[in-house]
Enzyme design. Structure first.
Site, PDB file in Angstrom:
ATOM      1  N   THR A 169       6.637   5.560  -8.786  1.00  0.00           N
ATOM      2  CA  THR A 169       7.029   6.566  -7.788  1.00  0.00           C
ATOM      3  C   THR A 169       7.524   7.910  -8.317  1.00  0.00           C
ATOM      4  O   THR A 169       8.269   7.978  -9.286  1.00  0.00           O
ATOM      5  CB  THR A 169       8.143   5.979  -6.873  1.00  0.00           C
ATOM      6  OG1 THR A 169       7.776   4.684  -6.473  1.00  0.00           O
ATOM      7  CG2 THR A 169       8.394   6.820  -5.661  1.00  0.00           C
ATOM      8  N   ARG A 197      -0.495  -4.232   0.297  1.00  0.00           N
ATOM      9  CA  ARG A 197       0.976  -4.209   0.202  1.00  0.00           C
ATOM     10  C   ARG A 197       1.464  -2.758   0.341  1.00  0.00           C
ATOM     11  O   ARG A 197       0.963  -1.846  -0.300  1.00  0.00           O
ATOM     12  CB  ARG A 197       1.407  -4.778  -1.149  1.00  0.00           C
ATOM     13  CG  ARG A 197       2.916  -4.748  -1.411  1.00  0.00           C
ATOM     14  CD  ARG A 197       3.334  -3.515  -2.188  1.00  0.00           C
ATOM     15  NE  ARG A 197       4.738  -3.571  -2.601  1.00  0.00           N
ATOM     16  CZ  ARG A 197       5.380  -2.537  -3.136  1.00  0.00           C
ATOM     17  NH1 ARG A 197       4.777  -1.395  -3.335  1.00  0.00           N
ATOM     18  NH2 ARG A 197       6.635  -2.657  -3.488  1.00  0.00           N
ATOM     19  N   GLY A 221      12.129   2.640  -7.108  1.00  0.00           N
ATOM     20  CA  GLY A 221      12.599   1.324  -7.534  1.00  0.00           C
ATOM     21  C   GLY A 221      11.830   0.230  -6.824  1.00  0.00           C
ATOM     22  O   GLY A 221      10.734   0.465  -6.298  1.00  0.00           O
TER      23      GLY A 221
END
Ligand code: GLY
Length: 310
Positions: A169, A197, A221
């Protein structure tokens, strides 16, 4: 009014061989976003520019350089949010798009919806004339090799998240000269994720949130943990209750660790320009610019400073 931008390139156990490129990448992205603010541009334009810079940089897991899912494909998630109006746009599981953050912005500005997913997001991209790219142009040789190496170990991703499996990310938060805040987050997710997902990144209140009344947050995270505690909103709820932004992030990350054993990081900025970049993983590449001063770091409790030319 103080203009500030903060960016992150993902919270995980960044290996030494890509640590310099990660730090250089967040520094460049923060400068790119700050140049927008300096010209009088909006926080929204600044976070989009900063995130696009990281999506174009193959060291990060977003756009070019994204991780591969269990089928060896790239599925991307992104969100952008405008703190003036709470307008938000997001895309999830989108393919063949180099800059999902700009597609998310188009969802916000050109549709009546907040999120488009999968085929629908790609049909929308086609309708607005957004250029698509072959999957292979988004995949680096490094990532293809990592995927080959790890593809047999598809379970236990959460336990392994803090190892080199995570590759997580990018995000940016900003406040502009008018005191407007915005956030943007973009990701390829977690390596070897199941097809379809969706993590926290495109979910409003989890991967990001922006509200002129409290501030802007972008998270990174373990997505499933961030979703469980709606991390971005959790940070801002602490700010709303009077906490300093750095304490609000610390408290929220600690809660995520205690409550669901999740690790991650978050960047935040308040409408008055207070900011923080915090993480509970081994490392997170981050950078911030305020008053032509560039701050950056990678390891816990580390903070370097460079004066930018005026
Ligand atoms: N934090 C990104 C993800 O879990 O997809």
């Amino acid at each position: 009014m103080k203009a500030v931008i903060v960016v992150h390139g993902g919270a995980w156990a960044i290996p030494d061989e890509i640590s310099k490129a990660s730090v250089d990448g967040v520094k460049a992205a923060a400068c790119e976003g700050f140049s927008v603010l300096k010209r009088g541009g909006s926080a929204l334009d600044a976070v989009e520019a900063a995130v696009r810079a990281m999506e174009d940089n193959t060291v990060f897991d977003a756009g070019h350089g994204a991780v591969l899912n269990s089928d060896g494909e790239v599925e991307l998630d992104a969100i952008i949010m405008d703190g003036r109006t709470l307008a938000s746009g997001a895309v999830s599981s989108v393919k063949n798009i180099a800059n999902p953050v700009s597609l998310a912005r188009a969802v916000m500005e050109k549709t009546d919806h907040i999120m488009l997913t999968g085929r629908g997001a790609n049909l929308f991209a086609e309708r607005i004339g957004m250029v698509t790219v072959p999957t292979e142009t988004l995949v680096t040789e490094y990532e293809r090799k990592e995927w080959e190496k790890h593809k047999k170990y598809v379970s236990g991703v959460m336990e392994l998240f803090n190892s080199q499996w995570g590759h997580d990310t990018v995000g940016a938060v900003a406040v502009d000269c008018s005191g407007n805040v915005a956030c943007a987050t973009s990701t390829g997710g977690i390596r070897n994720k199941m097809v379809g997902r969706v993590g926290d990144s495109p979910i409003i209140g989890s991967g990001g949130y922006a509200d002129n009344l409290s501030g802007a947050v972008s998270c990174t995270g373990h997505g499933e943990s961030i979703l469980k505690v709606t991390l971005a909103r959790l940070v801002l709820s602490h700010v709303e209750q009077g906490k300093e932004v750095a304490d609000a992030v610390d408290l929220s990350l600690r809660y995520m660790g205690d409550r669901v054993h999740g690790a991650g990081g978050a960047i935040t900025v308040s409408p008055s320009g207070e900011w923080a970049a915090k993480f509970t993983t081994e490392r997170m590449a981050w950078a911030a610019v305020e008053h032509d001063v560039l701050w950056y770091g990678l390891d816990p409790n580390e903070k370097f400073k460079e004066q930018l030319s005026q």
